[in-house]
Design a protein around this motif. Sequence first.
Motif, PDB file in Angstrom:
ATOM      1  N   ILE A 120      -9.851 -26.228 -73.681  1.00 44.07           N
ATOM      2  CA  ILE A 120      -8.423 -25.980 -73.855  1.00 44.07           C
ATOM      3  C   ILE A 120      -7.706 -26.873 -72.849  1.00 44.07           C
ATOM      4  O   ILE A 120      -7.939 -26.773 -71.644  1.00 44.07           O
ATOM      5  CB  ILE A 120      -8.071 -24.501 -73.599  1.00 44.07           C
ATOM      6  N   ASN A 121      -6.856 -27.760 -73.340  1.00 45.00           N
ATOM      7  CA  ASN A 121      -6.078 -28.633 -72.480  1.00 45.00           C
ATOM      8  C   ASN A 121      -4.662 -28.089 -72.386  1.00 45.00           C
ATOM      9  O   ASN A 121      -4.014 -27.874 -73.406  1.00 45.00           O
ATOM     10  CB  ASN A 121      -6.049 -30.059 -73.020  1.00 45.00           C
ATOM     11  N   ALA A 122      -4.202 -27.877 -71.159  1.00 44.04           N
ATOM     12  CA  ALA A 122      -2.859 -27.344 -70.937  1.00 44.04           C
ATOM     13  C   ALA A 122      -2.083 -28.303 -70.040  1.00 44.04           C
ATOM     14  O   ALA A 122      -2.568 -28.706 -68.990  1.00 44.04           O
ATOM     15  CB  ALA A 122      -2.940 -25.967 -70.288  1.00 44.04           C
ATOM     16  N   LEU A 123      -0.885 -28.650 -70.472  1.00 43.00           N
ATOM     17  CA  LEU A 123       0.018 -29.477 -69.687  1.00 43.00           C
ATOM     18  C   LEU A 123       1.305 -28.689 -69.505  1.00 43.00           C
ATOM     19  O   LEU A 123       1.926 -28.275 -70.487  1.00 43.00           O
ATOM     20  CB  LEU A 123       0.308 -30.803 -70.403  1.00 43.00           C
ATOM     21  N   ALA A 124       1.681 -28.470 -68.258  1.00 39.35           N
ATOM     22  CA  ALA A 124       2.875 -27.669 -67.979  1.00 39.35           C
ATOM     23  C   ALA A 124       3.834 -28.472 -67.104  1.00 39.35           C
ATOM     24  O   ALA A 124       3.407 -29.218 -66.220  1.00 39.35           O
ATOM     25  CB  ALA A 124       2.487 -26.379 -67.270  1.00 39.35           C
ATOM     26  N   GLN A 125       5.120 -28.290 -67.361  1.00 37.57           N
ATOM     27  CA  GLN A 125       6.143 -28.896 -66.513  1.00 37.57           C
ATOM     28  C   GLN A 125       6.760 -27.809 -65.651  1.00 37.57           C
ATOM     29  O   GLN A 125       7.059 -26.717 -66.133  1.00 37.57           O
ATOM     30  CB  GLN A 125       7.214 -29.567 -67.356  1.00 37.57           C
ATOM     31  N   VAL A 126       6.950 -28.149 -64.377  1.00 36.96           N
ATOM     32  CA  VAL A 126       7.462 -27.198 -63.396  1.00 36.96           C
ATOM     33  C   VAL A 126       8.842 -27.654 -62.952  1.00 36.96           C
ATOM     34  O   VAL A 126       9.043 -28.810 -62.598  1.00 36.96           O
ATOM     35  CB  VAL A 126       6.503 -27.129 -62.180  1.00 36.96           C
ATOM     36  N   VAL A 159      -6.171 -27.722 -66.786  1.00 35.77           N
ATOM     37  CA  VAL A 159      -4.732 -27.557 -66.582  1.00 35.77           C
ATOM     38  C   VAL A 159      -4.186 -28.746 -65.807  1.00 35.77           C
ATOM     39  O   VAL A 159      -4.743 -29.129 -64.766  1.00 35.77           O
ATOM     40  CB  VAL A 159      -4.427 -26.238 -65.826  1.00 35.77           C
ATOM     41  N   TRP A 160      -3.095 -29.317 -66.293  1.00 32.38           N
ATOM     42  CA  TRP A 160      -2.358 -30.351 -65.588  1.00 32.38           C
ATOM     43  C   TRP A 160      -0.926 -29.858 -65.425  1.00 32.38           C
ATOM     44  O   TRP A 160      -0.326 -29.346 -66.362  1.00 32.38           O
ATOM     45  CB  TRP A 160      -2.333 -31.659 -66.378  1.00 32.38           C
ATOM     46  N   VAL A 161      -0.415 -30.045 -64.235  1.00 34.30           N
ATOM     47  CA  VAL A 161       0.957 -29.616 -63.936  1.00 34.30           C
ATOM     48  C   VAL A 161       1.707 -30.825 -63.399  1.00 34.30           C
ATOM     49  O   VAL A 161       1.198 -31.563 -62.552  1.00 34.30           O
ATOM     50  CB  VAL A 161       0.956 -28.475 -62.889  1.00 34.30           C
ATOM     51  N   ARG A 162       2.917 -31.006 -63.874  1.00 33.80           N
ATOM     52  CA  ARG A 162       3.761 -32.075 -63.336  1.00 33.80           C
ATOM     53  C   ARG A 162       5.182 -31.550 -63.175  1.00 33.80           C
ATOM     54  O   ARG A 162       5.616 -30.651 -63.892  1.00 33.80           O
ATOM     55  CB  ARG A 162       3.716 -33.311 -64.212  1.00 33.80           C
ATOM     56  N   ARG A 163       5.864 -32.128 -62.237  1.00 33.94           N
ATOM     57  CA  ARG A 163       7.231 -31.720 -61.963  1.00 33.94           C
ATOM     58  C   ARG A 163       8.148 -32.300 -63.031  1.00 33.94           C
ATOM     59  O   ARG A 163       8.035 -33.453 -63.405  1.00 33.94           O
ATOM     60  CB  ARG A 163       7.662 -32.205 -60.580  1.00 33.94           C
ATOM     61  N   GLN A 164       9.050 -31.477 -63.515  1.00 37.54           N
ATOM     62  CA  GLN A 164       9.970 -31.905 -64.557  1.00 37.54           C
ATOM     63  C   GLN A 164      11.037 -32.802 -63.945  1.00 37.54           C
ATOM     64  O   GLN A 164      11.666 -32.444 -62.953  1.00 37.54           O
ATOM     65  CB  GLN A 164      10.622 -30.689 -65.205  1.00 37.54           C
ATOM     66  N   PRO A 165      11.270 -33.970 -64.518  1.00 40.95           N
ATOM     67  CA  PRO A 165      12.328 -34.838 -64.010  1.00 40.95           C
ATOM     68  C   PRO A 165      13.703 -34.226 -64.279  1.00 40.95           C
ATOM     69  O   PRO A 165      13.923 -33.593 -65.299  1.00 40.95           O
ATOM     70  CB  PRO A 165      12.131 -36.144 -64.779  1.00 40.95           C
TER      71      PRO A 165
END
Length: 171
Positions: A120-126, A159-165
């Motif tokens: 399961i690949n999850a990409l979330a923006q914070v 899980v990958w998390v990146r900051r939302q621009p």
Amino acid sequence: MALVVLVAAGALLFDIIRVGAGYDEAAWRRTLSVELATRPVNDVWMLTGATAAALLGLWLIIVALTAGHRHLLPMASKAGGRSRFQAALKRDSAALILRDAALSVPGVTRAKIQVRHRRINALAQVRFRDPEKVRHELVDTLDEERDSLGLARPPRISVWVRRQPHDRRPW
């Protein structure tokens, strides 16, 4: 595998068209036809090639017959033994359930979930909060939600998390 078959078929087709246009056949094709015509059937290389071709054909038949079940994730049986009936969950449905769980984590503004057979690949923006803390909480939440789905072979979670621009639209 498909690329190798495509290149081999393309080379053979090119040579067949070339012979049809009046040119001589390629040296590799001439050598191959002489070798196949002169070798005995019980030669080790002939038997190895025939076995490989038979196994490849059997594998292709199995893939063709099971193609309709690729989008399903088998669920575990509560009875413990093998049953005549097997419940399954569609991958898209599992992705929606996991996406809703991901969006319930504080700080996550958008989530993309892709459910495969083994992962399961999850990409979330914070938008706010520390991305590393959100990532740990997101992993725990998705693990818990995945376990609640009752799958026979629960996939691993990445899980990958990146900051939302702030100045661009997300995704």
